[in-house]
Scaffold this motif. Structure first.
Motif, short mmCIF file in Angstrom:
data_model
loop_
_atom_site.label_atom_id
_atom_site.label_comp_id
_atom_site.label_asym_id
_atom_site.label_seq_id
_atom_site.Cartn_x
_atom_site.Cartn_y
_atom_site.Cartn_z
N HIS A 88 0.85 -1.19 0.00
CA HIS A 88 0.00 0.00 0.00
C HIS A 88 0.89 1.25 0.00
CE1 HIS A 88 -3.76 -2.14 0.41
NE2 HIS A 88 -3.20 -2.89 1.34
N THR A 89 0.38 2.31 -0.61
CA THR A 89 1.17 3.52 -0.77
C THR A 89 0.45 4.73 -0.19
OG1 THR A 89 0.21 3.92 -2.95
CG2 THR A 89 2.24 2.62 -2.88
N ASP A 90 1.19 5.82 -0.07
CA ASP A 90 0.63 7.09 0.38
C ASP A 90 -0.02 7.81 -0.81
OD1 ASP A 90 3.18 7.45 -0.81
OD2 ASP A 90 3.25 9.47 -0.01
N CYS A 91 -0.53 8.99 -0.56
CA CYS A 91 -1.23 9.73 -1.63
C CYS A 91 -0.30 10.13 -2.76
CB CYS A 91 -1.87 10.99 -1.03
SG CYS A 91 -3.22 10.65 0.13
N GLN A 92 0.97 10.37 -2.45
CA GLN A 92 1.91 10.85 -3.46
C GLN A 92 2.75 9.75 -4.09
OE1 GLN A 92 4.03 14.50 -2.28
NE2 GLN A 92 2.78 14.53 -0.43
N HIS A 118 -6.57 12.77 3.46
CA HIS A 118 -5.97 11.59 2.83
C HIS A 118 -7.04 10.74 2.15
CE1 HIS A 118 -1.83 11.85 4.52
NE2 HIS A 118 -2.46 12.58 5.43
N THR A 119 -6.71 10.20 1.00
CA THR A 119 -7.62 9.34 0.24
C THR A 119 -7.14 7.89 0.34
OG1 THR A 119 -8.12 11.11 -1.32
CG2 THR A 119 -8.61 8.86 -2.02
N PHE A 120 -8.05 7.00 0.72
CA PHE A 120 -7.72 5.59 0.87
C PHE A 120 -8.26 4.80 -0.32
CE2 PHE A 120 -6.83 7.14 4.98
CZ PHE A 120 -6.01 6.22 5.62
N GLU A 121 -7.49 3.83 -0.76
CA GLU A 121 -7.86 3.03 -1.92
C GLU A 121 -8.32 1.62 -1.54
OE1 GLU A 121 -7.92 4.35 -4.83
OE2 GLU A 121 -6.90 6.24 -4.32
N SER A 122 -8.15 1.23 -0.27
CA SER A 122 -8.44 -0.15 0.12
C SER A 122 -9.28 -0.17 1.39
CB SER A 122 -7.14 -0.92 0.36
OG SER A 122 -6.58 -0.58 1.63
N HIS A 131 0.18 6.36 4.91
CA HIS A 131 -0.35 7.72 5.04
C HIS A 131 0.23 8.43 6.26
CE1 HIS A 131 -3.15 7.68 1.67
NE2 HIS A 131 -3.46 6.44 2.01
N LEU A 132 0.43 7.69 7.35
CA LEU A 132 1.09 8.29 8.52
C LEU A 132 2.53 8.66 8.19
CD1 LEU A 132 -0.24 5.96 11.38
CD2 LEU A 132 -0.71 8.41 11.13
N ILE A 133 3.22 7.78 7.48
CA ILE A 133 4.59 8.09 7.06
C ILE A 133 4.61 9.34 6.20
CG2 ILE A 133 6.53 7.29 5.65
CD1 ILE A 133 5.89 4.43 6.57
N GLU A 134 3.66 9.45 5.31
CA GLU A 134 3.56 10.62 4.44
C GLU A 134 3.48 11.91 5.25
OE1 GLU A 134 0.62 12.29 0.86
OE2 GLU A 134 -0.01 10.63 2.13
N GLU A 135 2.69 11.90 6.31
CA GLU A 135 2.55 13.11 7.12
C GLU A 135 3.86 13.48 7.82
OE1 GLU A 135 -0.81 13.21 9.73
OE2 GLU A 135 -2.07 13.79 8.03
N HIS A 136 4.56 12.46 8.31
CA HIS A 136 5.83 12.76 8.99
C HIS A 136 6.89 13.25 8.00
CE1 HIS A 136 4.27 11.39 12.75
NE2 HIS A 136 4.10 10.14 12.34
N LEU A 137 6.87 12.72 6.78
CA LEU A 137 7.78 13.24 5.75
C LEU A 137 7.46 14.70 5.45
CD1 LEU A 137 7.82 10.24 3.21
CD2 LEU A 137 9.70 10.96 4.70
N ALA A 138 6.18 15.03 5.40
CA ALA A 138 5.76 16.41 5.13
C ALA A 138 6.20 17.35 6.25
CB ALA A 138 4.25 16.47 4.95
#
Length: 596
Positions: A88-92, A118-122, A131-138
């Motif tokens: 599974h991946t993040d939004c970007q 955030h948009t979920f696909e599953s 998605h949590l990782i994405e936020e911390h990267l941001a």
């Protein structure tokens, strides 16, 4: 249950091959979808419902990269589908995550993330992780820090691995779900189980709960929850890549049935001494005789524990067997003289681990009887006895059950003192006795005769009852036909209502004091028109009651169940094979059940 493979190495062209080989090596665990992610200039993610071949069909030519992760999924949250398959991946599309286990707090985390856009696909619990990782990267965290901060938010059991676009690093951690690292010469690996990478390296590090692993082409780093270097041991596996192959057999299961003489010899090696009639297990030399023993196990291992408990009770030690999922240490009499024995092939069975942890908290001494060195059960217990069966790929346990029976017979000998010399002599003969069954069995013809049955019943008394239960389980697992196992005396207390001429009854009858009573139960089903197949070491005593017999060699009465089990394994296998079932990967089942 689910399977994880990860790799990063010097040859970026090898990443896809390693991931596909790893996924193939994990198919035995049971799965309903597969996928992979490879880090290159961006992030290439492919996943498909169904078998690995479905995934391979959509992979483009020339796919390569710096690092990658792969996954075989066994559904918990959401049905099998392309969308629910991992990774599974993040939004970007900057990070891809694979996960085994259950994120228990995923619902509030998902609601929180969706509220922030955030948009979920599953439908999976796993998707909250990228998605949590994405936020911390941001927020400015680097990938490792973003990964760690995300894991701090997770509750439940998990093994998680992640790759980031444009990076040659794989990050991973575990909590109550197995992960093993492979240390190679040209790269490094991680997986749920070593067969995923055994053809590349036999040097492994077993990750502990709460530890984090960072693998690059040149290094493997393991740290604790605070980021401090962890003390780890690199071990060498004791089996070769070819051990996990079919060696010319049609299925892993039948290969593993035929490997039982070798597996049992390994289990006995250096422990059962026929010359002086003794049994010694080096790992248990400092274990005092307990006041009582409680076995905790699931499925096939539970049937083995029933056998071990009876051996102890007949030698004067109070012993009980509990389904691990139903075990409640707080409701049982436990003190420092109580021994709790966890029987688990993989050493990673979630229900059994939970039961062992509760026993530890209650003050009991704990013993793991397992097949996997340095598994979670082995590390969680005060003592460990390895069954030494070697790798078992087929989902339906065969050689591990036989080896568990033999190992528990030896454990009982150690705990209760010396058994009769004839018992030890019989133990030493078990491998040859099993081989004689494999060489002469009529199981194939029995399967041909009864493959169209409506249902199958299995009965036995005393030591033979656990084998009747196991025989029924094997039939259910791989034929998808209805089968039930009963204590022979219980037939007349209800199950007899189900007996018809279309329900063959397999009766395990040994040369012991209970055999006459079992024969009496056989006449009950005969009078209802049911065909009877006797599994016995005394064919002359049962032939007038049975429509067919499956013979086992004469041995000590306590050991007859080990031999009878082999005949029942062969019957189940041949019925399933004639019905065209998926024998090595039965529907809906997994090899290692790592969720409660």
């Amino acid at each position: 249950m689910c399977g994880i493979i990860g790799y990063t190495g010097d040859d970026e062209r090898a990443v896809l091959d390693v991931l596909l080989d790893g996924l193939s090596g994990l198919e035995y665990r049971g799965y309903d979808s597969a996928g992979l992610a490879i880090s290159n200039a961006s992030l290439s993610v492919y996943k498909r419902e169904g078998e690995l071949s479905n995934l391979e069909a959509v992979l483009p030519e020339g796919l390569d990269g710096f690092a990658g992760v792969g996954h075989t999924r066994w559904s918990t949250h959401g049905p099998p589908s392309d969308e629910n398959a991992h990774p599974h991946t993040d939004c970007q599309g900057r990070v891809a995550v694979v996960h085994n286990g259950i994120v228990e707090n995923y619902a509030p985390l998902r609601a929180e993330l969706e509220a922030r856009g955030h948009t979920f696909e599953s439908e999976t619990d796993t998707e909250v992780v990228p998605h949590l990782i994405e936020e911390h990267l941001a927020d400015g965290a680097d990938p490792e820090r973003a990964f760690r901060r995300t894991v701090e938010r997770l509750e439940g059991s998990y093994a998680v691995a992640a790759v980031f676009s444009g990076r040659e690093t794989v990050y991973a951690t575990r909590q109550a779900s197995p992960l093993v690292l492979g240390v190679g010469d040209d790269g490094h690996y991680l997986a749920s189980d070593a067969p995923a990478f055994i053809e590349y390296t036999d040097r492994v590090i077993y990750l502990e709960d709460g530890q984090f692993a960072t693998i690059t082409p040149s290094d493997v780093t393991v740290t604790d929850e605070r980021g401090q270097p962890a003390d780890v041991t690199v071990r060498r596996l004791e089996w070769e890549p070819e051990d996990a192959g079919k060696s010319g057999y049609d299925h892993y299961m039948v290969k593993e049935i035929h490997e039982q003489p070798t597996a049992i010899r390994r289990c006995l090696g250096g422990r059962a001494r026929e010359l002086d009639g003794s049994v010694t297990i080096d790992e248990l030399t400092d274990l005092e005789t307990p006041s009582s023993v409680q076995f905790v196990a699931c499925g096939t291992s539970y049937h083995a524990s029933l056998y071990g408990a009876r051996l102890l009770r007949e030698r004067g030690i109070s012993a009980q067997s509990f389904l691990a999922s139903e075990y409640d240490a707080d409701a049982l009499p436990i003190d420092e003289e109580t021994l709790v024995v966890g029987v688990t092939q993989s050493g990673e069975t979630a229900d059994t681990l939970s039961a062992l942890r509760s026993a530890n908290r209650a003050g009991a001494t704990t013993l793991a009887v397992t097949n996997v060195v340095a598994s979670s059960a082995a590390r969680a217990c005060d003592h460990t006895t390895y069954i030494r069966a070697g790798p078992e790929i087929g989902v339906a346990a065969t050689k591990t059950f036989a080896s568990q029976q033999v190992a528990l017979a030896m454990v009982a000998s150690v705990l209760a003192g010396e058994f009769p010399r004839s018992f030890v002599e019989g133990l030493r003969d078990v491998p040859d006795d099993v081989q004689s069954i494999l060489d002469t069995s009529r199981a194939r013809s029995i399967a041909e005769q009864y493959e169209d049955a409506d249902a199958y019943f299995f009965i036995g008394r005393g030591y033979n009852r656990p084998v009747a239960l196991e025989g029924a389980l094997k039939m259910k697992e791989i034929t998808y036909k209805h089968a039930e196992g009963f204590a022979a005396g219980e037939l007349k207390h209800g199950p007899l209502a189900l007996v018809t001429p279309q329900t063959p009854v397999f009766a395990v009858i040994g040369a012991d004091d209970a055999s006459e009573k079992t024969l009496s139960n056989v006449t009950e089903v005969e009078s209802r028109g049911a065909p009877v197949v006797a599994v016995t070491d005394s064919p002359e005593r049962v032939e007038r009651h049975a429509d067919a017999t499956l013979e086992v060699p004469d041995t000590h009465p306590c050991l007859t169940p080990i031999l009878a089990n082999v005949q029942l394994q062969l019957v189940a296998y041949h019925v399933a094979n004639r019905l065209g079932r998926s024998i090595d990967k039965p529907r809906n089942l997994a090899k290692s059940v790592t969720v409660e």
